[in-house]
Structures are given as C-alpha cells and as structure tokens.
Scaffold this active site. Sequence first.
Site, PDB file in Angstrom:
ATOM      1  CG  ASN A  66      -0.037   9.478  23.784  1.00  0.00           C
ATOM      2  OD1 ASN A  66      -0.989   8.474  23.614  1.00  0.00           O
ATOM      3  ND2 ASN A  66       1.377   9.095  23.850  1.00  0.00           N
ATOM      4  CE  LYS A 123       2.008   8.393  27.504  1.00  0.00           C
ATOM      5  NZ  LYS A 123       2.895   8.244  28.339  1.00  0.00           N
ATOM      6  CG  HIS A 129       4.966   7.259  22.793  1.00  0.00           C
ATOM      7  ND1 HIS A 129       5.468   6.605  23.880  1.00  0.00           N
ATOM      8  CD2 HIS A 129       4.660   8.476  23.097  1.00  0.00           C
ATOM      9  CE1 HIS A 129       5.136   7.296  24.981  1.00  0.00           C
ATOM     10  NE2 HIS A 129       4.932   8.447  24.516  1.00  0.00           N
ATOM     11  CD  GLU A 147       4.411   5.166  27.089  1.00  0.00           C
ATOM     12  OE1 GLU A 147       3.251   5.218  26.597  1.00  0.00           O
ATOM     13  OE2 GLU A 147       4.659   5.817  27.929  1.00  0.00           O
ATOM     14  CD  GLU A 202       6.591  12.070  24.429  1.00  0.00           C
ATOM     15  OE1 GLU A 202       5.658  12.714  24.760  1.00  0.00           O
ATOM     16  OE2 GLU A 202       6.350  10.934  24.126  1.00  0.00           O
ATOM     17  N   GLY A 219       5.970  10.056  32.623  1.00  0.00           N
ATOM     18  CA  GLY A 219       4.964   9.450  33.850  1.00  0.00           C
ATOM     19  C   GLY A 219       5.847   9.399  34.984  1.00  0.00           C
ATOM     20  CB  SER A 228       6.517  14.860  33.978  1.00  0.00           C
ATOM     21  OG  SER A 228       6.581  13.510  34.271  1.00  0.00           O
TER      22      SER A 228
END
Length: 249
Positions: A9, A11, A93, A95, A163, A169, A209
């Site tokens: 991904n 992003k 996701h 985010e 996730e 991250g 990660s």
Amino acid sequence: MRRKLAAGNWKMNGTSATLTEISALQKLLPANAPEVLICPPAPLLFRAAQIAANTGIRIGAQDCHAETSGAYTGDTSAAMIVDTGAAHVIIGHSERRTAHAEQDADIAAKARTAWAAGLNTIICIGEDLETRENGTTLDLIATQLAGSIPDAASAENTIIAYEPIWAIGTGKIPTLPQIIEVHDFIRATLTTRFDADTANAIPLLYGGSVKPDNAAQIFTAENVDGALVGGASLKASDFAPIVTALAQS
Ligand code: 13P
C-alpha cells in the site's frame, strides 16, 4: 491450500517516476512467488496497470466510493478502478476510518459496490492502542468483522487485513502470540458465519510495520496468509525480501 498474498500500500506516496519500482520488483521476485499486489495512489493506477501487465504483479486501488457514480467531487468509483486495469481495492483502511470518519457500514457498502464492479476487496480491520491496552481488542475485531464484511463475502472477492493502528508506521509490531491470537480469532469468527470452505479459504493478511527483518517470523503464524505492507513496499529492494519470506513460509 490458501492463497498467499503480499500486498503493498503506497498510500499518498509516489509519482509516475516511482512506477519503475514495479519492474524492478519483478526482477527481484523468486520463481515461486505468491500473489503480489501493488496499490499506488489513484492517479497512478492506469500507468501502473500497464507497466504490470506482463509481470504477474497485480495492481489495486486504496479506496472506492460506495455509490457507482454521481456528484462526489474528488472520489473514485469502482468502475473507474476496473477501467484502469486494476483488479483489487483496499477498503476501510484505518487511515480512512480515522481521517474520513468511515464507519463499518460505509465499508460494507463500499465492498458491495466494489464486488458488483468485479473488484477483489482487501477489507481492513484493527484496534487502536487504547483498545489494545484495555483488553477489548477481540471485541472490537468481532464488531468490525460483523459490520464491515457483507454476507456475500467469498474467497474469490475478499481478503481481510488485520492492521493494529498502533503498529502502522511506528516500527512497533505485536508479539507473535498477539498476532496469532487475533488471526486465529478472525478465522474462528469466519467459521461461525460462513461455510467452512469459505472461512478457510479467505486469505488473512497482517499489516503494520512489516519489514524484511520481521516478515519471516510473522509468516510462521498458521492463519497469516500474507502481509499488507506500507513503507517497506515503496522500494522494490525492501518489498522483494518480504515476498521471498512469504514464498518460503
Ligand atoms: P507500514 O507498513 O508503513 O506500517 O503501513 C502499514 C499499512 O498501513 C499498510 O496498509
């Protein structure tokens, strides 16, 4: 045997120059590579699909709208994604759940629209740090599975990515027992809801990660069928060893 998948991904990273990473990745893939998917930003999908056409690498989008068309400035429809040559789309996701206030019901609606257009969905779930620390992770996962995954899910149209938000991250990953606990729970939950063949065949990805140096250990978990990789998918030289670790698992 369940299919294995290594998905990247990107992003909101990359421009057309970054697409050279796709051909570079192909050169680094092992002969027995599992399915490999790259999800670049929407403006790059068409060119990415052209570049990937003869490589075996598939291209996916990072989101789609729940409606098929209309007055939704800035959004991308499932049919537009199909039109670029992409075959997959990431839905829900964290985010997007956080920054765009997407709820489980919105994600389920997007999944139905994506399936109707012929896309394979990667539906994302995962807890925040507060949920992890107060011990209610599995309750939240159960709620997200029930609300985000429509009844028509099948191994042909759905991949689930776990996730944990606090691992995205950050360089922090759950312990292997924590990953195993959630993935086993997801599989068991699918088994109570769908027929055994469907529940056993839906691939479960871990994300958060994942790096070349921790991938092999993560892939030892029986119900981890691959990874959804952010930062380490941007460079072929980082992503290829993760794909190789999956091929060897
Ligand atoms: P990182 O691999 O950069 O932690 O991102 C994970 C992720 O959010 C993939 O969708």
